[in-house]
Motif scaffolding. Structure first.
Motif, PDB file in Angstrom:
ATOM      1  N   LEU A 326     -16.118   3.953  13.433  1.00 52.38           N
ATOM      2  CA  LEU A 326     -15.220   4.771  12.617  1.00 52.38           C
ATOM      3  C   LEU A 326     -15.315   4.328  11.165  1.00 52.38           C
ATOM      4  N   THR A 327     -15.618   5.266  10.265  1.00 51.73           N
ATOM      5  CA  THR A 327     -15.759   4.947   8.848  1.00 51.73           C
ATOM      6  C   THR A 327     -14.927   5.905   8.009  1.00 51.73           C
ATOM      7  N   VAL A 328     -14.476   5.393   6.860  1.00 52.84           N
ATOM      8  CA  VAL A 328     -13.799   6.196   5.842  1.00 52.84           C
ATOM      9  C   VAL A 328     -14.416   5.824   4.502  1.00 52.84           C
ATOM     10  N   PRO A 329     -14.291   6.687   3.490  1.00 55.64           N
ATOM     11  CA  PRO A 329     -14.768   6.284   2.153  1.00 55.64           C
ATOM     12  C   PRO A 329     -14.053   5.030   1.686  1.00 55.64           C
ATOM     13  N   VAL A 330     -14.796   4.125   1.050  1.00 52.45           N
ATOM     14  CA  VAL A 330     -14.211   2.850   0.652  1.00 52.45           C
ATOM     15  C   VAL A 330     -13.097   3.051  -0.370  1.00 52.45           C
ATOM     16  N   GLY A 331     -13.097   4.181  -1.099  1.00 57.15           N
ATOM     17  CA  GLY A 331     -12.043   4.459  -2.062  1.00 57.15           C
ATOM     18  C   GLY A 331     -10.700   4.745  -1.427  1.00 57.15           C
ATOM     19  N   ALA A 332     -10.661   5.015  -0.116  1.00 58.31           N
ATOM     20  CA  ALA A 332      -9.387   5.262   0.555  1.00 58.31           C
ATOM     21  C   ALA A 332      -8.665   3.964   0.908  1.00 58.31           C
ATOM     22  N   LEU A 333      -9.340   2.848   0.811  1.00 55.83           N
ATOM     23  CA  LEU A 333      -8.804   1.563   1.255  1.00 55.83           C
ATOM     24  C   LEU A 333      -8.101   0.856   0.094  1.00 55.83           C
ATOM     25  N   PHE A 334      -6.986   0.208   0.365  1.00 59.47           N
ATOM     26  CA  PHE A 334      -6.299  -0.572  -0.657  1.00 59.47           C
ATOM     27  C   PHE A 334      -5.563  -1.734   0.020  1.00 59.47           C
ATOM     28  N   PRO A 335      -5.407  -2.869  -0.687  1.00 62.35           N
ATOM     29  CA  PRO A 335      -4.700  -4.004  -0.082  1.00 62.35           C
ATOM     30  C   PRO A 335      -3.201  -3.756  -0.059  1.00 62.35           C
ATOM     31  N   LEU A 336      -2.564  -4.150   1.013  1.00 58.15           N
ATOM     32  CA  LEU A 336      -1.122  -4.031   1.123  1.00 58.15           C
ATOM     33  C   LEU A 336      -0.446  -5.192   0.403  1.00 58.15           C
ATOM     34  N   PRO A 337       0.756  -4.989  -0.107  1.00 60.18           N
ATOM     35  CA  PRO A 337       1.453  -6.087  -0.804  1.00 60.18           C
ATOM     36  C   PRO A 337       1.683  -7.265   0.135  1.00 60.18           C
ATOM     37  N   ALA A 338       1.635  -8.468  -0.435  1.00 58.67           N
ATOM     38  CA  ALA A 338       1.864  -9.671   0.357  1.00 58.67           C
ATOM     39  C   ALA A 338       3.323  -9.743   0.792  1.00 58.67           C
ATOM     40  N   ASP A 339       3.546 -10.423   1.924  1.00 54.40           N
ATOM     41  CA  ASP A 339       4.923 -10.564   2.411  1.00 54.40           C
ATOM     42  C   ASP A 339       5.657 -11.647   1.610  1.00 54.40           C
ATOM     43  N   HIS A 340       6.904 -11.938   2.030  1.00 55.51           N
ATOM     44  CA  HIS A 340       7.718 -12.894   1.271  1.00 55.51           C
ATOM     45  C   HIS A 340       7.134 -14.302   1.322  1.00 55.51           C
ATOM     46  N   GLY A 341       6.371 -14.615   2.349  1.00 53.86           N
ATOM     47  CA  GLY A 341       5.762 -15.933   2.436  1.00 53.86           C
ATOM     48  C   GLY A 341       4.486 -16.054   1.634  1.00 53.86           C
ATOM     49  N   GLY A 342       4.040 -14.969   1.010  1.00 51.38           N
ATOM     50  CA  GLY A 342       2.821 -15.001   0.214  1.00 51.38           C
ATOM     51  C   GLY A 342       1.567 -14.702   1.000  1.00 51.38           C
ATOM     52  N   ALA A 343       1.700 -14.473   2.322  1.00 53.96           N
ATOM     53  CA  ALA A 343       0.519 -14.194   3.138  1.00 53.96           C
ATOM     54  C   ALA A 343       0.081 -12.749   2.921  1.00 53.96           C
ATOM     55  N   ALA A 344      -1.243 -12.531   2.959  1.00 54.87           N
ATOM     56  CA  ALA A 344      -1.771 -11.185   2.781  1.00 54.87           C
ATOM     57  C   ALA A 344      -1.340 -10.308   3.941  1.00 54.87           C
ATOM     58  N   ALA A 345      -0.904  -9.085   3.633  1.00 59.43           N
ATOM     59  CA  ALA A 345      -0.409  -8.164   4.654  1.00 59.43           C
ATOM     60  C   ALA A 345      -1.510  -7.294   5.229  1.00 59.43           C
ATOM     61  N   GLY A 346      -2.731  -7.413   4.766  1.00 54.98           N
ATOM     62  CA  GLY A 346      -3.831  -6.626   5.317  1.00 54.98           C
ATOM     63  C   GLY A 346      -4.204  -5.463   4.414  1.00 54.98           C
ATOM     64  N   TRP A 347      -4.753  -4.430   5.046  1.00 53.82           N
ATOM     65  CA  TRP A 347      -5.254  -3.272   4.325  1.00 53.82           C
ATOM     66  C   TRP A 347      -4.587  -2.008   4.842  1.00 53.82           C
ATOM     67  N   GLY A 348      -4.491  -1.024   3.963  1.00 56.04           N
ATOM     68  CA  GLY A 348      -3.856   0.227   4.340  1.00 56.04           C
ATOM     69  C   GLY A 348      -4.595   1.429   3.800  1.00 56.04           C
TER      70      GLY A 348
END
Length: 404
Positions: A326-348
């Motif tokens: 499964l692929t999408v254009p790379v321009g559709a991807l963006f990083p999600l804001p980090a949580d309160h602990g500073g850990a990366a929340a992933g991609w959305g």
């Protein structure tokens, strides 16, 4: 009459309120969308590269003397043994001790270089014989099911590399032999010819003239560079990769050469990742650690006959391939804001759902310059928003400009 006026005024006020509400209501944000698809995916290392000759030869003056004007120009084709320049020796028939020692030393050095080239050619011949024997054994065992196809491919690649090394060693031996003959002829000419008899400087290999160092008639010293020769049919591609990217590249990795000016991409293969890196300052003034990666063109020579030495090309080294993901254009991807602990929340990504943008958290498996490979979070056929504007939020009304 007064009652009718009040009704009219009330209706007008209601219509005006409705008109103002319609005029100032939030409008859908216009966005571009594309469909998530199932298909092939490649992870690549992209970099600018340049072509260069695998071998180049500097033809130097074997004697001190008066050089006649050289008529050859850059781009001219020459054959091995062709006269490149003519020297009018400045030596007298009675050779001085210093000149004799220099020519004898040059002859001894040429003899040693020839002997070393012979040994290298013999070693390359032995490696080629060993690689071809291993390939034949693996082919027999593969027919019986004892050897995997990948091992057979590795044996074939090793045999092809050994064959190329043997050809290069044979070419180096021929060049060394010609230089030895040239040095011997120079010593004999200096000892035997009468003053004023011309001496011909000949081409050591067939190829084209890359540069003329001394075109005009002049007095030259022993060892003065006259011309530079090379065979443009033996090109390689050099790319300076970041060391972090070079760790993903291995000899044998497939390569596509793009942006070189031709109608179709060219195929190539990584031959060598040099073991030593170097520091290079980028255009932004940042120091980077880079390493040279050498690639051989595998497309038919007729496709890249117009390429020359030092041409800029785009290099795309394939480090991984997936047949159907499964692929999408790379321009559709963006990083999600980090949580309160500073850990990366992933991609959305934002998915188009009935005129609204819905935020989906996705599992990113890989990406290249054009596509992102997703493990979960989006279904094939769903429309995703490309480069979502700042106004787009989860649940926001959106209007697609295009159809996926």
């Amino acid at each position: 009459m007064q009652r009718r006026s009040w009704i009219t005024l009330s209706l007008a006020a209601a219509a005006a309120a409705l008109l103002l509400g319609w005029a100032f209501r939030p409008r859908p944000v216009e966005v571009e969308v594309a469909a998530a698809r199932l298909g092939p995916f490649e992870t690549t290392v992209d970099e600018d590269g340049r072509t260069r000759l695998r071998d180049r030869f500097v033809v130097a003056s074997p004697l001190a003397g008066q050089l006649q004007r050289i008529t050859l120009r850059e781009g001219d084709s020459v054959q091995a043994g062709q006269v490149l320049a003519t020297l009018q020796p400045a030596l007298s028939p009675l050779l001085g001790a210093r000149d004799r020692a220099q020519l004898q030393a040059a002859l001894a050095a040429a003899q040693a270089a020839l002997q070393a080239a012979r040994h290298q050619a013999q070693a390359a011949q032995a490696r080629l014989a060993q690689a071809e024997l291993a390939l034949r054994r693996s082919a027999d065992l593969a027919g019986q099911g004892f050897v995997s196809a990948s091992q057979l491919d590795n044996e074939a690649l090793a045999a092809a590399q050994a064959r190329a090394e043997h050809e290069a060693a044979r070419s180096a031996e021929d060049t060394a032999r010609f230089q030895w003959e040239q040095a011997r002829a120079a010593l004999q000419a200096a000892q035997q010819i009468e003053a004023g008899e011309p001496f011909a400087v000949r081409a050591p290999v067939s190829g084209r003239v890359l540069k003329v160092h001394q075109a005009s008639e002049a007095t030259v010293a022993l060892g003065t560079p006259l011309l530079e020769l090379g065979d443009t049919r033996r090109l390689e591609v050099l790319a300076e990769l970041l060391t972090t990217d070079a760790l993903q590249v291995h000899p044998g990795s497939p390569v596509r050469i793009e942006g070189w000016g031709g109608p179709v991409p060219l195929q190539a293969q990584v031959r060598l990742v040099e073991p030593g890196g170097f520091t290079k300052v980028s255009a932004l003034g940042v120091e980077e650690q880079r390493v040279n990666v050498l690639m051989d063109l595998t497309s038919p020579p007729a496709q890249w006959a117009a390429l020359g030495d030092g041409y800029r090309v785009g290099v795309r080294i394939i480090t991984g391939q997936q047949a159907r993901v499964l692929t999408v254009p790379v321009g559709a991807l963006f990083p999600l804001p980090a949580d309160h602990g500073g850990a990366a929340a992933g991609w959305g990504v934002f998915v188009l759902d009935g005129g609204h943008a819905r935020l989906h958290t996705v599992a990113l498996r890989g990406r290249n310059a054009q596509q992102a490979w997703l493990g979960e979070g989006v279904q094939a056929g769903q429309s995703v928003i490309i480069y979502p504007p700042e106004a787009v939020r989860d649940g926001a009304r959106v209007s697609p400009r295009n159809s996926p």
